[in-house]
Structures are given as C-alpha cells and as structure tokens.
Design a protein around this motif. Structure first.
Motif, PDB file in Angstrom:
ATOM      1  N   MET A  15      -6.366   0.695   5.479  1.00  0.00           N
ATOM      2  CA  MET A  15      -6.534   2.114   5.635  1.00  0.00           C
ATOM      3  C   MET A  15      -6.602   2.416   7.130  1.00  0.00           C
ATOM      4  N   THR A  16      -5.761   3.310   7.593  1.00  0.00           N
ATOM      5  CA  THR A  16      -5.742   3.681   8.996  1.00  0.00           C
ATOM      6  C   THR A  16      -6.141   5.141   9.132  1.00  0.00           C
ATOM      7  N   TRP A  17      -7.162   5.387   9.918  1.00  0.00           N
ATOM      8  CA  TRP A  17      -7.644   6.750  10.136  1.00  0.00           C
ATOM      9  C   TRP A  17      -6.794   7.413  11.213  1.00  0.00           C
ATOM     10  N   ASN A  18      -6.438   8.658  10.990  1.00  0.00           N
ATOM     11  CA  ASN A  18      -5.669   9.452  11.931  1.00  0.00           C
ATOM     12  C   ASN A  18      -6.602  10.517  12.497  1.00  0.00           C
ATOM     13  N   LEU A  19      -6.756  10.533  13.814  1.00  0.00           N
ATOM     14  CA  LEU A  19      -7.662  11.494  14.447  1.00  0.00           C
ATOM     15  C   LEU A  19      -6.995  12.826  14.750  1.00  0.00           C
ATOM     16  N   ASN A  20      -5.696  12.924  14.545  1.00  0.00           N
ATOM     17  CA  ASN A  20      -4.977  14.165  14.802  1.00  0.00           C
ATOM     18  C   ASN A  20      -4.905  14.972  13.501  1.00  0.00           C
ATOM     19  N   LEU A  21      -5.753  15.971  13.378  1.00  0.00           N
ATOM     20  CA  LEU A  21      -5.816  16.746  12.135  1.00  0.00           C
ATOM     21  C   LEU A  21      -4.571  17.592  11.901  1.00  0.00           C
ATOM     22  N   THR A  22      -3.819  17.885  12.949  1.00  0.00           N
ATOM     23  CA  THR A  22      -2.592  18.672  12.758  1.00  0.00           C
ATOM     24  C   THR A  22      -1.519  17.861  12.029  1.00  0.00           C
ATOM     25  N   ASP A  23      -1.661  16.535  12.002  1.00  0.00           N
ATOM     26  CA  ASP A  23      -0.713  15.683  11.273  1.00  0.00           C
ATOM     27  C   ASP A  23      -1.066  15.540   9.794  1.00  0.00           C
ATOM     28  N   ALA A  24      -2.219  16.012   9.375  1.00  0.00           N
ATOM     29  CA  ALA A  24      -2.639  15.879   7.979  1.00  0.00           C
ATOM     30  C   ALA A  24      -1.661  16.636   7.076  1.00  0.00           C
ATOM     31  N   PRO A  25      -1.296  16.053   5.934  1.00  0.00           N
ATOM     32  CA  PRO A  25      -0.316  16.703   5.054  1.00  0.00           C
ATOM     33  C   PRO A  25      -0.806  18.053   4.549  1.00  0.00           C
ATOM     34  N   ARG A  26       0.104  18.991   4.537  1.00  0.00           N
ATOM     35  CA  ARG A  26      -0.195  20.347   4.069  1.00  0.00           C
ATOM     36  C   ARG A  26       0.610  20.673   2.809  1.00  0.00           C
ATOM     37  N   ASP A  27       0.997  19.631   2.072  1.00  0.00           N
ATOM     38  CA  ASP A  27       1.827  19.829   0.884  1.00  0.00           C
ATOM     39  C   ASP A  27       1.036  19.803  -0.421  1.00  0.00           C
ATOM     40  N   GLY A  28      -0.288  19.733  -0.332  1.00  0.00           N
ATOM     41  CA  GLY A  28      -1.118  19.706  -1.536  1.00  0.00           C
ATOM     42  C   GLY A  28      -1.454  18.309  -2.006  1.00  0.00           C
TER      43      GLY A  28
ATOM     44  N   TRP B 155      -8.586  11.843   9.149  1.00  0.00           N
ATOM     45  CA  TRP B 155      -8.064  11.806   7.782  1.00  0.00           C
ATOM     46  C   TRP B 155      -7.231  10.536   7.610  1.00  0.00           C
ATOM     47  N   CYS B 156      -7.029  10.146   6.360  1.00  0.00           N
ATOM     48  CA  CYS B 156      -6.122   9.044   6.054  1.00  0.00           C
ATOM     49  C   CYS B 156      -5.593   9.246   4.635  1.00  0.00           C
ATOM     50  N   GLU B 157      -4.463   8.596   4.372  1.00  0.00           N
ATOM     51  CA  GLU B 157      -3.906   8.650   3.027  1.00  0.00           C
ATOM     52  C   GLU B 157      -4.776   7.817   2.103  1.00  0.00           C
ATOM     53  N   LEU B 158      -4.840   8.212   0.858  1.00  0.00           N
ATOM     54  CA  LEU B 158      -5.606   7.444  -0.123  1.00  0.00           C
ATOM     55  C   LEU B 158      -4.905   6.112  -0.373  1.00  0.00           C
ATOM     56  N   PRO B 159      -5.661   5.024  -0.401  1.00  0.00           N
ATOM     57  CA  PRO B 159      -5.031   3.732  -0.694  1.00  0.00           C
ATOM     58  C   PRO B 159      -4.609   3.662  -2.158  1.00  0.00           C
ATOM     59  N   LEU B 160      -3.619   2.821  -2.434  1.00  0.00           N
ATOM     60  CA  LEU B 160      -3.188   2.628  -3.816  1.00  0.00           C
ATOM     61  C   LEU B 160      -4.252   1.870  -4.590  1.00  0.00           C
ATOM     62  N   HIS B 161      -4.326   2.136  -5.856  1.00  0.00           N
ATOM     63  CA  HIS B 161      -5.240   1.416  -6.729  1.00  0.00           C
ATOM     64  C   HIS B 161      -4.845  -0.062  -6.717  1.00  0.00           C
ATOM     65  N   PRO B 162      -5.809  -0.978  -6.738  1.00  0.00           N
ATOM     66  CA  PRO B 162      -5.473  -2.406  -6.688  1.00  0.00           C
ATOM     67  C   PRO B 162      -4.537  -2.873  -7.801  1.00  0.00           C
ATOM     68  N   HIS B 163      -4.544  -2.194  -8.921  1.00  0.00           N
ATOM     69  CA  HIS B 163      -3.687  -2.605 -10.033  1.00  0.00           C
ATOM     70  C   HIS B 163      -2.316  -1.933 -10.005  1.00  0.00           C
ATOM     71  N   HIS B 164      -2.063  -1.179  -8.967  1.00  0.00           N
ATOM     72  CA  HIS B 164      -0.767  -0.512  -8.850  1.00  0.00           C
ATOM     73  C   HIS B 164       0.302  -1.557  -8.564  1.00  0.00           C
ATOM     74  N   MET B 165       1.326  -1.572  -9.365  1.00  0.00           N
ATOM     75  CA  MET B 165       2.416  -2.521  -9.175  1.00  0.00           C
ATOM     76  C   MET B 165       3.556  -1.828  -8.432  1.00  0.00           C
ATOM     77  N   PRO B 166       4.060  -2.442  -7.365  1.00  0.00           N
ATOM     78  CA  PRO B 166       5.233  -1.864  -6.706  1.00  0.00           C
ATOM     79  C   PRO B 166       6.453  -2.001  -7.606  1.00  0.00           C
ATOM     80  N   PRO B 167       7.489  -1.243  -7.335  1.00  0.00           N
ATOM     81  CA  PRO B 167       8.710  -1.370  -8.141  1.00  0.00           C
ATOM     82  C   PRO B 167       9.230  -2.806  -8.124  1.00  0.00           C
ATOM     83  N   ALA B 168       9.841  -3.222  -9.200  1.00  0.00           N
ATOM     84  CA  ALA B 168      10.281  -4.610  -9.352  1.00  0.00           C
ATOM     85  C   ALA B 168      11.238  -5.044  -8.253  1.00  0.00           C
ATOM     86  N   ASP B 169      12.051  -4.122  -7.737  1.00  0.00           N
ATOM     87  CA  ASP B 169      12.996  -4.529  -6.692  1.00  0.00           C
ATOM     88  C   ASP B 169      12.314  -4.795  -5.356  1.00  0.00           C
ATOM     89  N   LEU B 170      11.046  -4.422  -5.220  1.00  0.00           N
ATOM     90  CA  LEU B 170      10.305  -4.705  -3.999  1.00  0.00           C
ATOM     91  C   LEU B 170       9.467  -5.972  -4.105  1.00  0.00           C
TER      92      LEU B 170
END
Length: 89
Positions: A1-14, A56-71
């Motif tokens: 998890m990486t914290w971003n100190l620039n609040l203007t970069d925080a997503p405004r898409d909901g 702010w930072c993006e929410l981390p993925l749940h530990p049980h989240h599986m990436p797509p098979a091609d990855l």
C-alpha cells in the motif's frame, strides 16, 4: 500500500479509496459530486473544505482475489486436480 500525499490526485470517479486524516484516523471514502450545498464536491464523511485530510491510497485487493488466468505463471486450467490426497491411516 502506497500513500499519496497529493490530494488533488485522488480519484474523483466515485471509486472507493482509503483516506488518512491528520488525527491519525483512516476511513474508506469516495468522492461525492457537487451539489447545491457543496458546489465543489467533497469526500464522503468529510466537510467540503476538510483541512484534516492528509493522504489517500487505493484499497488493496482482498487476499483471496485471483488475478486473471493469463496473468498467472501457470494458467488455472493447467493446474492438476489431485483426488484422494491425505495422510489417512
């Protein structure tokens, strides 16, 4: 998890993000579009001109989240299923 100190970069898409305040609190929030009461918009749970927002930072993925098979290094359909495995007596 990486914290971003620039609040203007925080997503405004909901999309939901994790917000940290100057008081050491952390909460999940999202951007609320402008209304007649808050013409500039605001983050849910905070006033329009919240001075307490620190990072702010993006929410981390749940530990049980599986990436797509091609990855994956080995695709999910190439993993063998082994029946009757166990250490029974």
């Amino acid at each position: 998890m990486t914290w971003n100190l620039n609040l203007t970069d925080a997503p405004r898409d909901g999309s939901q993000i994790l917000m940290a305040t100057a008081k050491g609190e952390r909460m999940i929030t999202k951007w609320l579009q402008p209304t007649k009461h808050t013409p500039n918009g605001r983050f849910d749970g905070f006033p329009e001109n919240a001075n307490s927002l620190l990072a702010w930072c993006e929410l981390p993925l749940h530990p049980h989240h599986m990436p797509p098979a091609d990855l994956l290094p080995v695709s999910a359909d190439a993993i063998p299923i082994i029946e009757d495995v166990g250490g029974g007596c």
